[in-house]
Design an enzyme around this catalytic site. Structure first.
Site, PDB file in Angstrom:
ATOM      1  CE1 TYR A 292      22.934 -20.687  43.439  1.00 61.19           C
ATOM      2  CE2 TYR A 292      20.607 -21.195  43.141  1.00 61.19           C
ATOM      3  CZ  TYR A 292      21.618 -20.580  43.847  1.00 61.19           C
ATOM      4  OH  TYR A 292      21.300 -19.854  44.969  1.00 61.19           O
TER       5      TYR A 292
ATOM      6  CB  ALA B 129      21.960 -32.932  34.440  1.00 61.17           C
TER       7      ALA B 129
ATOM      8  CG  ASP C 157       4.262 -17.499  40.425  1.00 62.41           C
ATOM      9  OD1 ASP C 157       4.928 -18.553  40.333  1.00 62.41           O
ATOM     10  OD2 ASP C 157       4.750 -16.363  40.362  1.00 62.41           O
TER      11      ASP C 157
ATOM     12  CE1 TYR D 147      12.252 -28.431  36.674  1.00 64.55           C
ATOM     13  CE2 TYR D 147      10.769 -27.366  38.239  1.00 64.55           C
ATOM     14  CZ  TYR D 147      11.988 -27.953  37.955  1.00 64.55           C
ATOM     15  OH  TYR D 147      12.936 -28.061  38.934  1.00 64.55           O
TER      16      TYR D 147
ATOM     17  CG  LEU E  60      12.226 -11.998  44.029  1.00 62.18           C
ATOM     18  CD1 LEU E  60      11.536 -10.985  43.120  1.00 62.18           C
ATOM     19  CD2 LEU E  60      11.335 -12.326  45.221  1.00 62.18           C
TER      20      LEU E  60
ATOM     21  CG  ASN F 144      24.116 -30.485  28.458  1.00 66.94           C
ATOM     22  OD1 ASN F 144      24.145 -29.551  29.260  1.00 66.94           O
ATOM     23  ND2 ASN F 144      22.988 -30.960  27.966  1.00 66.94           N
TER      24      ASN F 144
HETATM   25  N1  UDP Z   1       8.735 -12.876  41.369  1.00 68.77           N
HETATM   26  C1  UDP Z   1       8.403 -11.537  41.208  1.00 68.77           C
HETATM   27  N2  UDP Z   1       9.058 -10.816  40.251  1.00 68.77           N
HETATM   28  C2  UDP Z   1      10.030 -11.356  39.457  1.00 68.77           C
HETATM   29  C3  UDP Z   1      10.384 -12.711  39.644  1.00 68.77           C
HETATM   30  C4  UDP Z   1       9.720 -13.442  40.604  1.00 68.77           C
HETATM   31  O1  UDP Z   1       7.522 -11.015  41.899  1.00 68.77           O
HETATM   32  O2  UDP Z   1      10.575 -10.640  38.597  1.00 68.77           O
HETATM   33  C5  UDP Z   1       8.056 -13.664  42.402  1.00 68.77           C
HETATM   34  C6  UDP Z   1       7.362 -14.918  41.872  1.00 68.77           C
HETATM   35  O3  UDP Z   1       6.020 -14.630  41.556  1.00 68.77           O
HETATM   36  C7  UDP Z   1       7.481 -15.872  43.066  1.00 68.77           C
HETATM   37  C8  UDP Z   1       8.742 -15.419  43.779  1.00 68.77           C
HETATM   38  O4  UDP Z   1       9.042 -14.119  43.290  1.00 68.77           O
HETATM   39  O5  UDP Z   1       6.411 -15.683  43.951  1.00 68.77           O
HETATM   40  C9  UDP Z   1       9.919 -16.326  43.499  1.00 68.77           C
HETATM   41  O6  UDP Z   1      10.022 -16.489  42.100  1.00 68.77           O
HETATM   42  P1  UDP Z   1      11.200 -17.263  41.428  1.00 68.77           P
HETATM   43  O7  UDP Z   1      11.018 -17.162  39.947  1.00 68.77           O
HETATM   44  O8  UDP Z   1      12.489 -16.771  42.011  1.00 68.77           O
HETATM   45  O9  UDP Z   1      11.029 -18.754  41.924  1.00 68.77           O
HETATM   46  P2  UDP Z   1       9.761 -19.742  41.798  1.00 68.77           P
HETATM   47  O10 UDP Z   1       8.997 -19.580  43.087  1.00 68.77           O
HETATM   48  O11 UDP Z   1       8.982 -19.342  40.590  1.00 68.77           O
HETATM   49  O12 UDP Z   1      10.404 -21.072  41.678  1.00 68.77           O
END
Ligand code: UDP
Length: 329
Positions: free
Chosen positions: A11, A73, A283, A140, A189, A32
């Protein structure tokens, strides 16, 4: 410059590769294709290979007379890194060390590295400055932090130059709509919401609405992928022997999950049903960059500062490519 872009079929890497090509650099993609897409790489520029294949990497660096590496990568699913840390340490740490050793063996000493705000863990305060302590709360984030340290050590000992760019939430897609975000599985999201608008999913689930933020939902700093690409080129241009750049890449502006959903409703014209579940483990309620160091060091700042145009660019891609690159098994 002759630039090797590892993960250039992914991406963020594909958007950086596109910009490198536009700016007249000679680039090669090394990927890869585990998560990358053949269709995301510029035609004739893809070399299929694994980071752990030292001989192949060293051969490419030598044959293509590479001057600098942009290293994208990596595996980047936080949840999976908790359940299968070995996979993350092997690919993100051992794989990157293999790349760094191949660079050493061939005299390549400049690298721009994809790091992450996940290296900060739960920040003491927001917006986050680069001087805040890095205490990742998942494997991660640790794998990225390990490499930041390795790069600093190599730079001091071997006269390298590096930039560790700590991305906040990469979002959006190329303005011309021909490359964009396509993850399998999708966990992010904005693409999840847009899949609802496309009729591929019934609803989106909000992870937590009683958090200590103004509307109770998580706040993130969504940064357009083309802005990330611009920052990579700016950083590349600064690398000299001994350069150490550790920079946040964000807009400095936070957007809540509810605000993202509302922006997607406006852009797509779809009602986008949403329900609420508990917060996702690990989170943090709010992650927003203080991007002033990147402005100072690179003269860079994000052009996209509002969520709506970011969503518009993503929607353009998703609408035109409802199955992404169409190469899923
Ligand atoms: N989030 C959500 N519902 C989803 C996926 C993500 O409410 O189905 C929220 C998640 O808790 C975070 C924000 O959206 O606060 C962004 O999440 P994403 O996974 O896109 O990126 P991250 O911040 O985890 O790297």
């Amino acid at each position: 410059m002759n630039v090797l872009v590892t993960g250039g079929a992914g991406y963020v890497g594909s958007h950086a590769a596109k910009l490198l090509a536009r700016e007249g650099h000679e680039l090669w993609i090394y990927d890869n294709l585990v998560f990358g897409h053949r269709g995301a790489a510029p035609a004739g520029r893809l070399i299929e290979g694994d980071l752990l294949d030292f001989d192949k990497l060293a051969g490419v660096l030598r044959e293509k007379e590479i001057d600098a590496v942009m290293h994208f990568a990596a595996f980047a699913y936080v949840g999976e890194s908790v359940t299968d840390p070995a996979k993350y340490y092997r690919n993100n740490v051992l794989g990157t060390l293999s790349l760094m050793e191949a660079m050493r063996a061939t005299g390549v000493s400049k690298i721009v590295f994809s790091s992450t705000c996940a290296t900060y863990g739960e920040p003491d305060s927001v917006p986050i400055r680069e001087t805040q302590p890095q205490r990742p709360i998942n494997p991660y984030g640790f794998t990225k932090l390990v490499i930041e340290h390795a790069l600093a050590d190599y730079t001091r000992a071997y006269g390298w130059g590096y930039a560790a760019l700590r991305y906040f939430n990469a979002a959006g897609a190329s303005a011309d709509g021909d490359i964009g975000e396509d993850h399998d599985p999708e966990t992010h999201l904005i693409p999840l919401i847009l899949q609802v608008a496309l009729g591929q999913r019934e609803k989106v689930t909000i992870f937590g609405d009683r958090l200590p933020t103004p509307d109770g939902t998580c706040i993130r700093d969504y940064i357009h992928v083309d802005d990330l690409a611009t920052a990579h080129l700016a950083a590349l241009g600064k690398l000299e022997k001994g350069t150490e750049l550790k920079l946040n890449l964000g807009t400095g502006r936070g957007t809540s999950v509810r605000e993202v959903i509302d922006a997607c409703r406006e852009v797509t014209g779809h009602p986008i049903p949403a329900d609420v579940a508990g917060p996702r483990a690990g989170d943090p309620p709010s992650l927003v960059a203080d991007p002033s160091s990147a402005l100072q060091a690179l003269g860079w700042k994000a052009k996209f500062t509002e969520i709506r145009p970011i969503v518009e660019s993503a929607w353009k891609w998703h609408k035109a490519h409802p199955k992404g690159y169409g190469d899923r098994g």
